[in-house]
Design a protein around this motif. Structure first.
Motif, mmCIF file in Angstrom:
data_model
loop_
_atom_site.group_PDB
_atom_site.id
_atom_site.type_symbol
_atom_site.label_atom_id
_atom_site.label_comp_id
_atom_site.label_asym_id
_atom_site.label_seq_id
_atom_site.Cartn_x
_atom_site.Cartn_y
_atom_site.Cartn_z
ATOM 1 N N CYS A 135 -7.437 -10.623 -1.779
ATOM 2 C CA CYS A 135 -6.454 -11.473 -2.466
ATOM 3 C C CYS A 135 -6.281 -12.823 -1.771
ATOM 4 N N ALA A 171 -11.652 -14.041 -4.224
ATOM 5 C CA ALA A 171 -10.823 -13.832 -5.411
ATOM 6 C C ALA A 171 -11.484 -14.439 -6.645
ATOM 7 N N SER A 207 -5.252 -11.354 -8.151
ATOM 8 C CA SER A 207 -4.216 -11.432 -7.123
ATOM 9 C C SER A 207 -3.391 -10.163 -7.227
#
Length: 360
Positions: A50, A56, A76
């Motif tokens: 994250c 990500a 996330s």
């Protein structure tokens, strides 16, 4: 902020005409994909994944490489906001998310502050910017946050809970303290989502995962009121383009009309409510998102296709306008879902909705 080449998702949220029903899946970048598991292993942990914008970005795009999805969603976690508030998020093996410093006393609650989205949460904004660049305006990017009440559940309980005894005790015994947590968190979520919009998110979604566990009166006071406050504070336009908002309360079908009245562009539905009934109840006030039971994806491909057609048919009504529907699951995709069946789902939604539009 120019509209993406495929803007069907945005147009559906704004109830504009579309050639077909757009589809994306909650938790579409996740453990059911082997490529995600490989990237997560390389990152070392879920939290590392994250907090690394490049990683990500990589996992956000992975499902779009496999499937013809109509939107990407930022990879996330909803708990980034309370983590940035200083509660110390960590993930215990087999136990899910935990906080080192849950809100257990009045002094800690009163000390709660709105984090700087470009300070403690800058890694999220960096990820949004990186994803937008990598998408190259292919499909829209969705930003998101948890709702204040859902975040408060984790902040007070210290993690997941079977009965939410601590937060419900506070709700009835010290509602003033819970209102303080919710007010600060609502301000934090508003700033967080606006920063995501400024960084490139083209739509935003509020996940109210646990609001459906409240009584009708408590839901209005402790969950819906604060989501309405957030919606009122969001930037709804960027560079001349509208930025739609989706609100999703799992188990919120009883309060559908109230949710639709808070100023959101779309309401997400879980699988416990009929889509056609929901459409009759809210009319054309909002778009609707949902709502296939994620467990359908454990069935054979032909069953998945048939169930997807049922969802599309339940939304349809006679007449020229069948816009305002975004196909999704009624909750996040399971980590045990066979990846191949997702292609069946996405392709069926596109083909069948095109056919139904052309036949109207």
């Amino acid at each position: 902020m120019a509209r993406p080449q495929n803007d069907t998702f945005l147009r559906a949220l704004l109830r504009e005409p579309t050639d077909y029903t757009p589809v994306w899946l909650m938790r579409q970048a996740g453990r059911y994909l082997p490529e995600y598991c490989a990237t997560r292993k390389q990152a070392g942990s879920f939290l590392n994944l994250c907090k690394n914008p490049r990683a990500a970005c990589e996992v956000t795009l992975q499902p779009l490489e496999r499937y013809d999805l109509d939107a990407a969603i930022l990879f996330s976690d909803i708990l980034t906001v309370p983590d940035a508030m200083g509660l110390g998020l960590y993930f215990a093996e087999g136990e899910g998310p935990r906080f080192e410093r849950p809100l257990a006393d009045e002094a800690a609650i009163k000390a709660l502050k709105v984090p700087d989205p470009y300070g403690e949460l800058k890694y999220v904004m960096d990820a949004v910017s990186e994803i937008r660049g990598a998408l190259n305006n292919r499909v829209p990017l969705i930003g998101f946050s948890g709702s204040p009440y859902t975040l408060a559940c984790y902040m007070v309980e210290g993690g997941s809970s079977d009965d939410y005894r601590k937060i419900k005790t506070m709700l009835y015994s010290r509602p003033d303290l819970l209102h303080h947590i919710l007010a600060v968190t609502a301000d934090a979520v508003t700033a967080y989502l606006n920063a995501q919009i400024d960084s490139g998110a083209q739509a935003v979604m509020i996940f109210d995962s646990w609001g459906g566990g409240l009584s009708a009166a408590a839901y209005q006071e402790f969950s819906l009121r604060y989501m309405e406050r957030i919606v009122a504070g969001l930037k709804r336009e960027k560079d001349g383009e509208k930025v739609p908002v989706i609100v999703f309360t799992k188990g919120g079908g009883l309060w559908l009309e109230s949710i639709a009245a808070i100023g959101t562009d779309a309401v997400g539905l879980d699988w416990t409510i009929d889509l056609g009934e929901a459409r009759r109840r809210v009319g054309d006030k909002v778009a609707l998102q949902g709502n296939l039971d994620p467990s359908v994806l454990f069935a054979p491909a032909e069953v998945v296709a048939a169930e997807a057609v049922k969802v599309l048919a339940s939304f349809d009504r006679p007449g020229p306008s069948n816009t305002g529907h975004v196909f999704n699951l009624g909750h996040g995709i399971s980590q045990f879902t066979p990846p191949d069946v997702v292609k069946t789902l996405v392709d069926t939604v596109h083909a069948e909705s095109r056919r139904r539009r052309q036949a109207a």
